[in-house]
Scaffold this motif. Structure first.
Motif, PDB file in Angstrom:
ATOM      1  N   PRO A 163       0.797  -1.237   0.000  1.00  0.00           N
ATOM      2  CA  PRO A 163       0.000   0.000   0.000  1.00  0.00           C
ATOM      3  C   PRO A 163       0.823   1.278   0.000  1.00  0.00           C
ATOM      4  O   PRO A 163       0.362   2.317  -0.477  1.00  0.00           O
ATOM      5  N   ASP A 164       2.062   1.209   0.519  1.00  0.00           N
ATOM      6  CA  ASP A 164       2.900   2.410   0.521  1.00  0.00           C
ATOM      7  C   ASP A 164       3.656   2.598  -0.793  1.00  0.00           C
ATOM      8  O   ASP A 164       4.468   3.516  -0.924  1.00  0.00           O
ATOM      9  N   GLY A 165       3.398   1.726  -1.781  1.00  0.00           N
ATOM     10  CA  GLY A 165       4.042   1.851  -3.086  1.00  0.00           C
ATOM     11  C   GLY A 165       5.333   1.084  -3.226  1.00  0.00           C
ATOM     12  O   GLY A 165       5.951   1.089  -4.290  1.00  0.00           O
ATOM     13  N   THR A 166       5.766   0.390  -2.178  1.00  0.00           N
ATOM     14  CA  THR A 166       6.976  -0.424  -2.272  1.00  0.00           C
ATOM     15  C   THR A 166       6.752  -1.589  -3.227  1.00  0.00           C
ATOM     16  O   THR A 166       5.726  -2.273  -3.149  1.00  0.00           O
ATOM     17  N   VAL A 167       7.708  -1.798  -4.122  1.00  0.00           N
ATOM     18  CA  VAL A 167       7.612  -2.870  -5.118  1.00  0.00           C
ATOM     19  C   VAL A 167       8.716  -3.885  -4.859  1.00  0.00           C
ATOM     20  O   VAL A 167       9.855  -3.521  -4.584  1.00  0.00           O
ATOM     21  N   ARG A 168       8.368  -5.169  -4.939  1.00  0.00           N
ATOM     22  CA  ARG A 168       9.410  -6.190  -4.845  1.00  0.00           C
ATOM     23  C   ARG A 168       9.134  -7.318  -5.829  1.00  0.00           C
ATOM     24  O   ARG A 168       7.984  -7.626  -6.136  1.00  0.00           O
ATOM     25  N   HIS A 169      10.208  -7.901  -6.318  1.00  0.00           N
ATOM     26  CA  HIS A 169      10.124  -9.066  -7.186  1.00  0.00           C
ATOM     27  C   HIS A 169       9.606 -10.262  -6.408  1.00  0.00           C
ATOM     28  O   HIS A 169       9.893 -10.428  -5.222  1.00  0.00           O
ATOM     29  N   VAL A 170       8.816 -11.100  -7.077  1.00  0.00           N
ATOM     30  CA  VAL A 170       8.468 -12.404  -6.542  1.00  0.00           C
ATOM     31  C   VAL A 170       8.749 -13.435  -7.634  1.00  0.00           C
ATOM     32  O   VAL A 170       8.508 -13.169  -8.816  1.00  0.00           O
ATOM     33  N   PRO A 171       9.292 -14.599  -7.263  1.00  0.00           N
ATOM     34  CA  PRO A 171       9.655 -15.594  -8.279  1.00  0.00           C
ATOM     35  C   PRO A 171       8.468 -15.950  -9.171  1.00  0.00           C
ATOM     36  O   PRO A 171       7.389 -16.285  -8.672  1.00  0.00           O
ATOM     37  N   THR A 172       8.685 -15.890 -10.488  1.00  0.00           N
ATOM     38  CA  THR A 172       7.583 -16.008 -11.451  1.00  0.00           C
ATOM     39  C   THR A 172       7.999 -16.814 -12.672  1.00  0.00           C
ATOM     40  O   THR A 172       9.107 -16.649 -13.182  1.00  0.00           O
ATOM     41  N   ARG A 173       7.083 -17.672 -13.139  1.00  0.00           N
ATOM     42  CA  ARG A 173       7.238 -18.387 -14.405  1.00  0.00           C
ATOM     43  C   ARG A 173       6.033 -18.078 -15.276  1.00  0.00           C
ATOM     44  O   ARG A 173       4.931 -17.846 -14.775  1.00  0.00           O
ATOM     45  N   ILE A 174       6.222 -18.112 -16.589  1.00  0.00           N
ATOM     46  CA  ILE A 174       5.106 -17.980 -17.522  1.00  0.00           C
ATOM     47  C   ILE A 174       4.715 -19.387 -17.965  1.00  0.00           C
ATOM     48  O   ILE A 174       5.561 -20.155 -18.429  1.00  0.00           O
ATOM     49  N   ILE A 175       3.443 -19.729 -17.806  1.00  0.00           N
ATOM     50  CA  ILE A 175       2.974 -21.067 -18.152  1.00  0.00           C
ATOM     51  C   ILE A 175       1.834 -20.967 -19.167  1.00  0.00           C
ATOM     52  O   ILE A 175       1.134 -19.950 -19.240  1.00  0.00           O
ATOM     53  N   LEU A 176       1.665 -22.018 -19.940  1.00  0.00           N
ATOM     54  CA  LEU A 176       0.586 -22.116 -20.922  1.00  0.00           C
ATOM     55  C   LEU A 176      -0.347 -23.227 -20.467  1.00  0.00           C
ATOM     56  O   LEU A 176       0.071 -24.366 -20.274  1.00  0.00           O
ATOM     57  N   LYS A 177      -1.629 -22.895 -20.290  1.00  0.00           N
ATOM     58  CA  LYS A 177      -2.611 -23.863 -19.827  1.00  0.00           C
ATOM     59  C   LYS A 177      -3.889 -23.711 -20.636  1.00  0.00           C
ATOM     60  O   LYS A 177      -4.493 -22.638 -20.658  1.00  0.00           O
ATOM     61  N   GLU A 178      -4.246 -24.795 -21.324  1.00  0.00           N
ATOM     62  CA  GLU A 178      -5.469 -24.814 -22.126  1.00  0.00           C
ATOM     63  C   GLU A 178      -5.529 -23.621 -23.071  1.00  0.00           C
ATOM     64  O   GLU A 178      -6.565 -22.963 -23.220  1.00  0.00           O
ATOM     65  N   GLY A 179      -4.388 -23.346 -23.713  1.00  0.00           N
ATOM     66  CA  GLY A 179      -4.338 -22.312 -24.733  1.00  0.00           C
ATOM     67  C   GLY A 179      -4.243 -20.897 -24.212  1.00  0.00           C
ATOM     68  O   GLY A 179      -4.272 -19.944 -25.005  1.00  0.00           O
ATOM     69  N   LYS A 180      -4.104 -20.716 -22.900  1.00  0.00           N
ATOM     70  CA  LYS A 180      -4.043 -19.369 -22.322  1.00  0.00           C
ATOM     71  C   LYS A 180      -2.775 -19.239 -21.488  1.00  0.00           C
ATOM     72  O   LYS A 180      -2.367 -20.176 -20.808  1.00  0.00           O
ATOM     73  N   TYR A 181      -2.161 -18.059 -21.543  1.00  0.00           N
ATOM     74  CA  TYR A 181      -0.932 -17.821 -20.788  1.00  0.00           C
ATOM     75  C   TYR A 181      -1.237 -17.236 -19.408  1.00  0.00           C
ATOM     76  O   TYR A 181      -2.138 -16.396 -19.250  1.00  0.00           O
ATOM     77  N   TYR A 182      -0.472 -17.699 -18.434  1.00  0.00           N
ATOM     78  CA  TYR A 182      -0.589 -17.216 -17.064  1.00  0.00           C
ATOM     79  C   TYR A 182       0.805 -16.931 -16.508  1.00  0.00           C
ATOM     80  O   TYR A 182       1.784 -17.592 -16.882  1.00  0.00           O
ATOM     81  N   ALA A 183       0.867 -15.988 -15.603  1.00  0.00           N
ATOM     82  CA  ALA A 183       2.072 -15.806 -14.791  1.00  0.00           C
ATOM     83  C   ALA A 183       1.863 -16.600 -13.510  1.00  0.00           C
ATOM     84  O   ALA A 183       0.916 -16.338 -12.761  1.00  0.00           O
TER      85      ALA A 183
END
Length: 473
Positions: A248-268
């Motif tokens: 809420p204070d605007g602080t941004v941080r990375h979180v471990p993420t992969r891009i996956i394909l499921k049933e023809g749609k992409y998700y993070a």
């Protein structure tokens, strides 16, 4: 920048989630199809009070993919916000769990385009699922939330609710919702400030437990909990860098993420130890001085993911040593830990220092212990064996240590010609990291355990840790 570095970012193109007003009467609810059934066929318009903006619908719940009519969905509209709450029938769910045995996956699919979607289960049902090592999945058109029942720790939540709250009287709510208008402004402003291109609407993931008038929130886990964010149609999955948490204070941080394909749609697919507001960003970054360096790919990848920084806008200085404070900051960012979690307990870590919050977070997570005299020695160069000791503890947090299994320390270290010069306290950690493929030694099959770690080596080390933990691609 806390590490005294300046980073060059690309152009900014903000994509902000928008809450669309709905009509007083919701759209008709239709049965789901394929592997994601949403509802049954019994739809009742209105409520006992005759409110035309509510519907109650049967919901199909999946247990290991097998359908059970075990839920009721109530959809209500208040102002511009449409909320769908799915209450799961404990008796019907328990019967299905008993038939399936331990380790079942319970999926609540709800494909309505509501702004807020809530799955509700009793505290006793969650406890029963915990005893059976079951996992709960709330699946929506915008994203999904996968929560092992053991990570809820319903007994601890009951204790926090106080007044002798009984599990049968506790309602656990798992929620996926559009970020509020105010929070969307915070996300957009933070992205603009940090040079990030938002690639998906922001979503809130929350877990709460209620009994009577008391409510507590579950916002920290002991292991990584997975959630997905659906990528909008037309978004190029190759132009996505990482998921982010925005506080809420605007602080941004990375979180471990992969891009996956499921049933023809992409998700993070985002793995995190906390609940919060999440989005996905594009943030390509390259450093000119690693163009021909052996660690080029890892350095640019970790820089793009907001894990490491350059010494200026175009320079990384890959062969320079790194301090213990800098290493703590990088491991905290790489794992997606929240800064400020826990106070730094070391006599030589001033609360006003740029690294105090990172050292505190690393200490709270059990990654660092410091020295016997109670100091952390933040300005010292970190050695390879010190770094491996921290990495070995991080491997336990990510699950990689368990995945690697038992390690024959003497046997693994025998492959290195200078293993005898490794401190006895660090041998198990070095062997674990080597067995997992995180380190291969320097030239001539040498560990050089007491040599300093370079900035390039740290980038490679963190990337391998996250990749082999299956937290990033």
């Amino acid at each position: 920048d806390a590490e005294g570095r300046v980073v060059k970012y690309g152009s900014v193109m903000a994509v902000v989630a928008v809450t669309t007003p709905v009509t007083p009467t919701p759209d008709p609810v239709s049965p789901g199809s394929g592997g994601n059934p949403s509802t049954g066929s019994n739809t009742n318009s209105g409520t006992p009070s005759g409110n035309p903006s509510s519907t109650v619908t049967d919901v199909i719940v999946l247990v290991n993919g097998k359908e059970e009519n075990a839920g009721k969905a109530t959809t209500t509209t208040t102002g511009n916000v449409r909320t769908t709450t799915i209450a799961v029938d404990p008796a019907r769910l328990q019967a299905k769990l008993d038939a399936e045995g331990n380790g079942a996956v319970v999926t609540i699919p709800m494909m309505l385009d509501s702004n807020v979607i809530v799955g509700e289960l009793s505290g006793q049902m969650i406890k029963n699922m915990e005893n059976m090592a079951a996992t709960l999945v709330l699946q929506t058109s915008k994203g999904s939330y996968t929560l092992p029942a053991s990570e809820v720790n319903i007994a601890a939540l009951a204790a926090r609710l106080g007044n002798g709250a009984k599990l049968d009287d506790i309602t656990l709510r798992i929620t996926i919702s559009d970020a509020s208008a105010a929070m969307n402004q915070v996300v957009s402003a933070a992205a603009g400030r940090d040079g990030l291109t938002l690639a998906a609407p922001a979503l809130d993931f929350t877990v709460t437990a209620s009994s009577g008038t008391s409510t507590v929130e579950l916002n920290r886990f002991n292991a990584y909990v997975s959630r997905t964010v659906a990528l909008p149609q037309g978004v190029n999955p190759n132009r996505l860098t990482t998921g982010i948490v925005v506080d809420p204070d605007g602080t941004v941080r990375h979180v471990p993420t992969r891009i996956i394909l499921k049933e023809g749609k992409y998700y993070a697919e985002i793995n995190s130890l906390t609940n919060s507001t999440y989005s996905v960003v594009w943030h390509p970054l390259t450093f000119a001085d690693v163009e021909k360096h052996w660690a080029k790919n890892a350095v640019n990848d970790m820089g793009s993911r907001l894990v490491i920084n350059g010494v200026n806008e175009s320079t990384f200085n890959p062969n320079a040593d790194i301090t213990r404070a800098e290493f703590a900051a990088i491991i905290v960012r790489g794992l997606g830990l929240k800064l400020g979690e826990g106070a730094a307990k070391f006599a030589d870590v001033p609360a006003s220092s740029w690294y105090a919050a990172a050292v505190g977070a690393a200490s709270e997570a059990g990654l660092i212990n410091g020295f016997e005299d109670g100091t952390f020695r933040p300005g010292d160069r970190i050695t390879r064996e010190q770094a491996m000791n921290i990495i070995a503890k991080a491997m336990k947090l990510t699950g990689l240590a368990e995945q690697t299994g038992a390690v024959d320390t003497a046997g693994v270290l025998a492959a290195f010609t200078d293993a005898s010069r490794t401190g006895a306290w660090a041998k198990d950690s070095l062997a674990l990291a080597a067995s997992a493929g995180l380190i291969t030694g320097r030239g001539g099959n040498k560990l050089e355990a007491q040599a300093n770690v370079t900035r390039a080596e740290v980038a490679v080390l963190i990337q391998r840790l996250l990749q082999k933990s299956k937290l990033i691609d």
